[in-house]
Write an enzyme that holds these catalytic residues in place. Structure first.
Site, PDB file in Angstrom:
ATOM      1  N   GLU A   1       0.844  -1.200   0.000  1.00  0.00           N
ATOM      2  CA  GLU A   1       0.000   0.000   0.000  1.00  0.00           C
ATOM      3  C   GLU A   1       0.876   1.246   0.000  1.00  0.00           C
ATOM      4  O   GLU A   1       1.919   1.282   0.663  1.00  0.00           O
ATOM      5  CB  GLU A   1      -0.884  -0.045   1.262  1.00  0.00           C
ATOM      6  CG  GLU A   1      -1.864   1.086   1.388  1.00  0.00           C
ATOM      7  CD  GLU A   1      -2.837   0.902   2.574  1.00  0.00           C
ATOM      8  OE1 GLU A   1      -3.124  -0.250   2.979  1.00  0.00           O
ATOM      9  OE2 GLU A   1      -3.272   1.922   3.110  1.00  0.00           O
TER      10      GLU A   1
ATOM     11  N   ASP B   1       0.236   5.308   0.612  1.00  0.00           N
ATOM     12  CA  ASP B   1      -0.834   6.170   1.130  1.00  0.00           C
ATOM     13  C   ASP B   1      -0.553   7.651   1.142  1.00  0.00           C
ATOM     14  O   ASP B   1       0.483   8.075   1.652  1.00  0.00           O
ATOM     15  CB  ASP B   1      -1.019   5.908   2.640  1.00  0.00           C
ATOM     16  CG  ASP B   1      -1.791   4.666   2.936  1.00  0.00           C
ATOM     17  OD1 ASP B   1      -2.567   4.252   2.089  1.00  0.00           O
ATOM     18  OD2 ASP B   1      -1.596   4.127   4.037  1.00  0.00           O
TER      19      ASP B   1
ATOM     20  N   GLU C   1      -2.921  10.618   2.982  1.00  0.00           N
ATOM     21  CA  GLU C   1      -4.162  10.892   3.717  1.00  0.00           C
ATOM     22  C   GLU C   1      -4.115  12.339   4.171  1.00  0.00           C
ATOM     23  O   GLU C   1      -3.079  12.816   4.620  1.00  0.00           O
ATOM     24  CB  GLU C   1      -4.270  10.005   4.972  1.00  0.00           C
ATOM     25  CG  GLU C   1      -4.747   8.614   4.673  1.00  0.00           C
ATOM     26  CD  GLU C   1      -4.882   7.755   5.938  1.00  0.00           C
ATOM     27  OE1 GLU C   1      -5.167   8.288   7.026  1.00  0.00           O
ATOM     28  OE2 GLU C   1      -4.685   6.545   5.797  1.00  0.00           O
TER      29      GLU C   1
END
Ligand code: NAG
Length: 288
Positions: free
Chosen positions: A100, A102, A104
């Protein structure tokens, strides 16, 4: 004469049309996956909005899965008092040993800065958070957030400025995402139990619905389908395509400038968290 001019004008217009069609269309590239109508594709596929209210957030995902890519998206984040809201934008593979990458965005009170949170998971293990504040107001305009993922490493960029690099240090025993295709996901949801100052600041529902907007998705990717990878034409171009791109000295210096001035958290300097010593990549990554 006039006819020739007209036909070249027509050719020009049709090229424009073709390139605008190829340059990312939300109907073509994505599907809204949850939120019962709170996620919307607008303007013939040029704009996507997600919204959040007391009932639910919303989210979308790419139709394709990618094994390496250079992905740009422009986002305009929830304005005003966005405390408690989280906008995610990430690549993720399937299964219990997933990879993953990311981004955010943690909302904040009016006038207080968003936190841009980043992380990298390899085979189900993350714990590699780095957080930044931004050098602009991410709610006033659209800005470009990019992930370059190739066999050399992962580079997170904001408006073309690299902010984080996770190099491929497999040769030193650090796992690197390289054989699990990932899908692009994004969501807007409520996380006021932890997001803003560890859950101290609650979402102000009187300001709902909260809305984040997306446009200009641009993907130079290798699409993974039926066990085969097919890469965009920009992947190679004489050994200088995105598939072999890395940071030159100038861009490394830009990244260090961002990290010196805007990084607010780095797992690689959080001694309390790693009493047994930092993860091995901390000593290997530039300025990590
Ligand atoms: C919100 O603003 C405060 C004050 O500037 C800051 O310390 C914090 O990192 C910001 N971000 C979040 C997610 O709370």
């Amino acid at each position: 004469m006039a006819a020739a001019a007209l036909s070249s004008l027509l050719l020009f217009l049709s090229l424009l049309f073709v390139s605008s069609v190829l340059g990312g269309n939300f109907y073509q590239d994505f599907e809204i996956t949850w939120g019962s109508g709170r996620g919307k594709i607008l303007n013939n596929g040029d704009l996507l909005t997600l919204s959040l209210d007391r009932g639910s957030g919303s989210g979308f995902q790419s139709k394709n899965v990618y094994l390496y890519g250079k992905i740009d998206m422009q986002l305009k984040l929830v304005p005003g008092n966005s405390a408690g809201t989280v906008t995610t934008y990430y690549l993720k593979s399937q299964g219990s040993t997933w990879d993953e990458i990311d981004f955010e965005f943690l909302g904040n009170l009016s006038g207080d800065p968003y936190t841009l949170h980043t992380n990298v998971y390899t085979q189900g293990k993350g714990d590699r958070e780095q957080q930044f504040h931004l050098w602009f107001d991410p709610t006033a305009n659209f800005h470009t957030y990019s992930i370059l993922w190739n066999p050399q490493g992962i580079i997170f960029s904001v408006d073309g400025t690299p902010i984080r690099e996770f190099k491929n240090h497999e040769s030193s025993g650090v796992l690197f995402p390289k054989n699990q295709p990932m899908r692009l996901y994004s969501s807007l949801w409520n996380a006021d139990d932890w997001a803003t100052r560890g859950g101290l600041v609650k979402t102000d529902w009187s300001r709902a619905p909260f809305t984040a907007s997306y446009r200009n998705f641009n993907a130079d990717v290798c699409v993974w389908s039926a066990g085969k990878s097919s890469c965009s034409s920009g992947a190679h171009v004489g050994g200088r395509g995105w598939l072999s791109e890395n940071l030159d000295i100038t861009r490394q210096q830009r990244m260090k400038w961002v990290q010196r001035n805007y990084m607010v958290y780095n797992y690689c300097t959080d001694a309390k968290r790693f009493p047994q010593g930092y993860p091995p990549e901390c000593a290997l990554n530039t300025a990590a």
